[in-house]
Design an enzyme around this catalytic site. Structure first.
Site, PDB file in Angstrom:
ATOM      1  N   GLY A 245      -2.638 -14.820  -4.635  1.00  0.00           N
ATOM      2  CA  GLY A 245      -3.925 -15.011  -5.313  1.00  0.00           C
ATOM      3  C   GLY A 245      -3.941 -14.306  -6.654  1.00  0.00           C
ATOM      4  N   GLY A 472      -0.927 -13.121   1.564  1.00  0.00           N
ATOM      5  CA  GLY A 472       0.521 -13.018   1.654  1.00  0.00           C
ATOM      6  C   GLY A 472       0.947 -11.565   1.587  1.00  0.00           C
ATOM      7  N   ALA A 515      -8.145  -3.790   3.092  1.00  0.00           N
ATOM      8  CA  ALA A 515      -7.848  -2.811   4.143  1.00  0.00           C
ATOM      9  C   ALA A 515      -8.974  -1.788   4.269  1.00  0.00           C
ATOM     10  CB  ALA A 515      -6.526  -2.105   3.857  1.00  0.00           C
ATOM     11  N   GLN A 665       3.958  -4.469  -1.452  1.00  0.00           N
ATOM     12  CA  GLN A 665       2.883  -4.618  -2.431  1.00  0.00           C
ATOM     13  C   GLN A 665       3.218  -3.868  -3.719  1.00  0.00           C
ATOM     14  OE1 GLN A 665       0.832  -7.022  -2.107  1.00  0.00           O
ATOM     15  NE2 GLN A 665      -1.091  -5.989  -1.741  1.00  0.00           N
ATOM     16  N   VAL A 730      -3.905  -1.176  -1.798  1.00  0.00           N
ATOM     17  CA  VAL A 730      -2.620  -1.056  -2.500  1.00  0.00           C
ATOM     18  C   VAL A 730      -2.291  -2.301  -3.330  1.00  0.00           C
ATOM     19  CG1 VAL A 730      -1.349  -1.874  -0.458  1.00  0.00           C
ATOM     20  CG2 VAL A 730      -0.176  -0.423  -2.120  1.00  0.00           C
ATOM     21  N   GLU A 732      -3.312  -3.622  -6.177  1.00  0.00           N
ATOM     22  CA  GLU A 732      -3.293  -3.712  -7.635  1.00  0.00           C
ATOM     23  C   GLU A 732      -2.626  -2.551  -8.345  1.00  0.00           C
ATOM     24  OE1 GLU A 732      -7.053  -6.136  -8.886  1.00  0.00           O
ATOM     25  OE2 GLU A 732      -7.375  -5.282  -6.919  1.00  0.00           O
TER      26      GLU A 732
END
Ligand code: MOS
Length: 765
Positions: A245, A472, A515, A665, A730, A732
């Site tokens: 996204g 994802g 989260a 990530q 986490v 970004e």
């Protein structure tokens, strides 16, 4: 004996991994329907003006064509008079432009008609036959040219954006040491692997089913309900898997409305899947910025004032790249002036893109910090340490849990910072100049209200439900881990259902908040369910727990036991069986103390009152994550090429929910940052207003050979102030600071300071 918190944090593989690698995970465009037709848009070929005529004659006669929607014949949707009205029902348009309602053209590539046909190929071929005449006006394309007529925005999504305007000047003028420089960043596109796609099915006149590639099923529900005047409950949005996204699926774009309009018109299901080229024009991008930074310091290097002015643009929304954000947060400077000027350009509307604001903003600020360090002949890492603060100085609040100095220390050790030379051009490896650079990473830690439901079935298996989505990133997996620990059930027994707007409400998976928002609700629901089962056992004369007090009872491996007599047990399945329960469930809404996040279509689900959480109170704490980015580069001065040879990223993001997915990530964020640093740029033809970088052949992103081994470390201390879960998110932060670390390393290697991203070879030669 207690086995809670056993699986949270463990690097278990994604529970949806098998579905993905075997092709069984279905993405929006794969939900084919009986009698489904295909839509392909006609898009404007001018940058600004009005449509004077549409000749669809030839297209209508083309094979398989069912219907061609234009502004002349299309149904009228509820007008958008005030975007706040839409926001109140949980929707957020990527751009405030309702498709096919008038003849105006605002940018090249705007949808101006939609061809619906029996096959995709027929729709696409016919779209090419639609002839459009325009009354053309001069499109505003160049930021520098349009800035003089730009505007000074006062707020973005309700937050004040012009801070301390004019107040830093006297401090800067008086300072013994100062840096004043201009940094620029380019237009960038998100390009998730999965382009946007919508399948629309009208199940009744007032009942709509949408499969949509989105970061927020509740947002899509809100938008569809609003524009088609439907009850939110009559719109069901499914997005079980999302192929990335990065923000471009955070707001809702016109493809959703167009697909539903077409399906309504032809009374059949319709699919509309965007091409890679449409991803460049129709679903937002990161807008280019021109950032003027001034840093003032005393002779020791202590910052006395920071000024950060950003010039950028918007088109059809209030969003503009908020690149001054980190300058309100980082370092101990007592004065920060952060201002913006925004032009209106006739290119597709900019939107959120991974760490909106901080990604270009840390490039400018952290480059300027490096310049200040060099000016002072202080080690750039030492300059950061000297100006470190555990307070958000602007808000006068302590950070909730802050370990940035530890991030610096670990990063410096891992990359071997002690070997770095202050003077550039001191280090060679064969034909390459070698340099090292670093930067601070930061991103706010958001949390919104969210709900989750947990069911336990008679066989002891567990289902977790929430209207959140997995982009994802591992959301499915960490949800199962939290449920496993809340119930003391092995993670293999837990299945997760998300990406369905009819499930208990959850916020958009944006702002790195999933989260921190959803997992506290899972924890609360799990605890409710566990307590219900325990009470049943205590009240049951046939249970070995009969008559015990709750404090005497622990749980492990799907059963309760008496703490001081582990032979007295009762399993969840036995308790349910004796009570004739085929299923037990609990639903919980977890809400931060400062409230927030419940859109108009997001009712709380708690069967019990909210637990009085003392968490995430933004009147007591400033919630931020921090990190340190360290890069080593090899520069070929003959060719002007930069190769990032090593990269270390140390992140303080609160508790780690899953060491493997969190690491992925950060690795993804760093790679994204390497793209920003070295190659990503969406370029426009100034004569025709069209993007000339239209696909992944000419819009370059890092490939494997561009990416070194990325060394990731976490502090991992739970942030007990943000939620009972302790995770800050986490998604970004990993990208922030990366471009500055690379540019600073290039300076250290070559002595050349490049202030314009991307750092392409032409800028080095
Ligand atoms: Mo993120 S840019 O809020 O998806």
């Amino acid at each position: 004996m207690q086995k809670t918190n056993d699986v949270t944090g463990k690097p278990i593989s994604r529970i949806d991994g098998r579905l993905k690698v075997t092709g069984q995970a279905k993405y929006a465009a794969e939900f084919n329907q009986n009698q489904m037709a295909y839509a392909f848009p006609v898009r404007s070929t001018i940058g600004k003006g009005a449509i004077t005529a549409i000749d669809a004659g030839a297209a209508e006669k083309s094979g398989g064509v069912i219907k061609i929607l234009t502004h002349e014949n299309s149904m009228r949707l509820k007008p958008l008079n005030n975007p706040m009205e839409l926001f109140m029902v949980g929707g957020l348009l990527g751009e405030n432009l309702v498709p096919l309602q008038d003849n105006k053209v605002h940018y090249f590539g705007q949808y101006i008609a939609l061809v619906v046909a029996e096959t995709y190929e027929q729709a696409r071929a016919a779209a090419g036959l639609v002839k459009v005449s325009y009354k053309q006006e001069t499109a505003a394309i160049e930021l520098e040219k349009e800035l003089p007529t730009g505007f000074k925005p006062q707020q973005m999504f309700g937050e004040k954006v012009q801070i301390n305007e004019g107040k830093a000047a006297s401090l800067i003028n008086a300072a013994p040491v100062k840096i004043e420089q201009t940094y620029t960043t380019s237009n960038e596109n998100h390009h998730p692997m999965e382009p946007h796609a919508t399948v629309a099915v009208w199940e009744a006149d007032d009942k709509l089913l949408l499969y949509d590639a989105t970061q927020g099923v509740k947002g899509v529900q809100g938008v569809a309900a609003f524009f088609f005047s439907l009850k939110p409950d009559n719109v069901k949005v499914m997005s079980p898997f999302v192929g990335g996204g990065f923000g471009c699926k955070g707001g809702q774009w016109a493809n959703i409305l167009l697909t539903a309009m077409a399906a309504k018109e032809i009374k059949r299901p319709v699919k509309f899947a965007l091409t890679r080229q449409m991803m460049v024009t129709n679903v937002g991008r990161r807008g280019q910025t021109i950032q003027k930074i001034a840093l003032a310091a005393d002779k020791s290097g202590k910052l006395t004032a920071m000024r950060h002015h950003s010039d950028t643009y918007t088109n059809l929304s209030d969003f503009f790249e908020p690149s001054g954000k980190q300058t309100n947060v980082l370092y101990s400077s007592p004065m920060r002036e952060v201002t913006y000027k925004v032009a209106r350009l006739n290119i597709g509307t900019p939107t959120f893109m991974r760490a909106p604001g901080e990604t270009p903003g840390t490039f400018a600020l952290e480059s300027a910090m490096d310049e200040l360090a060099f000016e002072l002949k202080i080690d750039p890492l030492q300059l950061r340490i000297l100006n470190h603060t555990s307070m958000n100085v602007s808000e006068k609040l302590p950070f909730s849990e802050e370990n940035l100095l530890e991030c610096y220390r670990i990063g410096a050790e891992k990359i071997g910072w002690a070997n770095r030379k202050m003077e550039p051009r001191m280090n060679r490896r064969g034909k390459y100049l070698v340099g090292m650079g670093m930067a601070t990473a930061t991103y706010p830690a958001g949390r919104s209200s969210a709900s989750a439901k947990i069911q336990m079935l008679a066989d002891g298996s567990v289902k977790v439900f929430s209207a959140t989505q997995d982009l994802g990133t591992g959301t499915y997996t960490i949800m199962a881990q939290t449920a496993a620990d809340a119930l003391g059930v092995p993670v293999e027994r837990i299945s997760v259902e998300i990406g369905d707007s009819s499930l208990p409400a959850a916020p958009v998976s944006g702002g790195s908040q999933t989260a921190a928002s959803v997992n506290p609700a899972i924890l609360a629901a799990g605890e409710m369910l566990r307590k219900d089962m325990m009470q049943m056992a205590i009240a049951d004369g046939k249970s070995k727990l009969s008559g015990r007090r709750p404090e005497e009872i622990e749980f492990v491996n799907a059963k309760f036991f008496v703490k001081d007599d582990a032979s007295k047990t009762d399993s969840y399945t036995d308790i349910m069986k004796r009570n004739n329960k085929v299923m037990m469930e609990a639903c919980a809404t977890a809400m931060p103390a400062s409230g927030g996040g419940l859109g108009g279509n997001q009712a709380p689900c708690s069967t019990a009152p909210f637990a009085k959480e003392e968490n995430s109170d933004n009147k007591k704490y400033s919630f931020h994550s921090f990190g340190a980015q360290f890069a080593e580069v090899l520069v070929d001065e003959d060719l002007g090429t930069i190769r990032v040879s090593r990269f270390t990223s140390v992140q303080d993001i609160g508790r780690i929910m899953n060491e493997k997915t969190a690491r992925s990530q950060v690795i993804g964020g760093v790679i994204y940052g390497l793209g920003q640093a070295l190659m990503e740029e969406t370029a426009y033809d100034k004569r025709r207003a069209n993007p000339v970088t239209r696909h992944l052949g000419d819009y370059h992103v890092p490939v494997n050979l561009d990416v070194p081994l990325i060394d990731v470390h976490f502090i991992g201390k739970p942030d007990r102030h943000i939620s009972p879960i302790g995770a800050r998110g986490v998604g970004e932060i990993g990208i922030t600071g990366v471009a500055a670390a690379v540019a600073n390393a290039v300076f250290n290697a070559t002595g050349k300071r490049i202030r314009n991203l991307p750092l392409t070879p032409d800028k080095l030669l």
